[in-house]
Design an enzyme around this catalytic site. Structure first.
Site, PDB file in Angstrom:
ATOM      1  N   ASP A 113     -12.545   6.252   1.058  1.00 23.89           N
ATOM      2  CA  ASP A 113     -11.248   5.824   1.561  1.00 23.89           C
ATOM      3  C   ASP A 113     -11.355   5.104   2.888  1.00 23.89           C
ATOM      4  OD1 ASP A 113      -9.637   6.830  -0.547  1.00 23.89           O
ATOM      5  OD2 ASP A 113      -9.992   8.854   0.209  1.00 23.89           O
ATOM      6  N   GLU A 131      -0.644   8.788  -8.698  1.00 21.21           N
ATOM      7  CA  GLU A 131      -1.816   9.535  -8.222  1.00 21.21           C
ATOM      8  C   GLU A 131      -1.450  10.259  -6.932  1.00 21.21           C
ATOM      9  OE1 GLU A 131      -5.385   7.273  -7.560  1.00 21.21           O
ATOM     10  OE2 GLU A 131      -5.085   6.135  -9.403  1.00 21.21           O
TER      11      GLU A 131
END
EC number: 4.2.1.20
Length: 259
Positions: free
Chosen positions: A57, A46
């Site tokens: 995140d 990824e």
């Protein structure tokens, strides 16, 4: 060609998906990292598209995103870097992960066309609503043979999980618990395992990868008890911090997880 499906057919258990941020630690590390991870044995890769407000995140990936933006990374630079990548990384599935805003600014049609031309296989946009995908973007994704990947959390209702399972032909991204990427998992082990088992018992048609909070061999192996594999991001990015030889660091990290 569906490289994602091929990866899961070739290896039914213990698949390692590594996430890194494009343009980090240095702007031109993207391709050397991709090549090193594929050579080292990562089963899927990824590439994070840096964004100034990455909601899902944690601090490690946020910091790498900020650094990458300062390095000059953007969508156009990333697609330029990825041109010809399939000559050196022919088979390993490559996915782009990021947020809807930069994709919208670039233009969804342009994004899908450029991603497909570069050899990207799938896209993960955690803030893309499922209904919006179906109504507005599904056709363009399919036209360019890009597989969407959707996140499932412990709070996701069974009917939504089944709908997600029908809408994709890649894998299901199981978020291990509450919180952001790279954070310590605050769920009791029994609660987390029961969630993983509940998803497994649904007998869904797509394979599953577990992410968020996976960072070493022990947590990877535990996740693989309940899914076909797992995703490591923040721990890998930490392993790149202050490193001169980025490909060698990637090799060492992958081996520390799978060897």
């Amino acid at each position: 060609m569906n490289r994602i499906k091929s990866a899961f057919q070739k290896k039914q258990k213990g698949l390692l998906n590594i996430y890194f941020t494009a343009g980090y630690p240095r702007l031109h590390d993207t391709v050397p990292l991709l090549q090193a991870l594929a050579t080292a044995g990562a089963d899927l890769i990824e590439i994070g598209m840096p964004f100034s407000d990455p909601l899902a995140d944690g601090p490690v990936i946020q910091a790498s995103s900020t650094a990458a933006l300062h390095n000059g990374m953007n969508m156009r630079v990333l697609f330029s870097q990825l041109q010809g990548i399939r000559e050196s990384v022919p088979d390993t599935p490559i996915l782009l992960m990021g947020y809807l805003n930069p994709v919208m600014q670039f233009g969804v049609e342009n994004f899908c066309r450029e991603a497909a031309a570069a050899g990207v296989d799938g896209v993960i946009l955690p803030d893309l609503p499922l209904d919006d995908y179906v109504q507005e973007y599904q056709d363009v994704f399919r036209r360019h043979k890009l597989r969407p990947v959707f996140l499932i959390t412990p709070q996701t209702a069974p009917e939504r999980i089944r709908r997600i399972d029908e809408l994709t032909d890649s894998f299901l991204y199981l978020v291990s618990g509450p919180g952001t990427t790279g954070g310590a998992n605050t769920q009791a082990a029994g609660v987390q395992d029961a969630y993983f088992q509940r998803i497994e018992d649904m007998k869904l048609r797509n394979p599953r990868l577990i992410g968020f909070g996976i960072g070493d061999k022990a947590s990877f192996q535990h996740a693989c008890r309940y899914a076909e594999g797992a995703i490591i991001g923040s721990a890998f990015i930490r392993a790149l911090d202050g490193v001169d030889d980025v490909p060698a660091a990637a090799q060492r990290f992958v081996q520390s997880v799978v060897a």
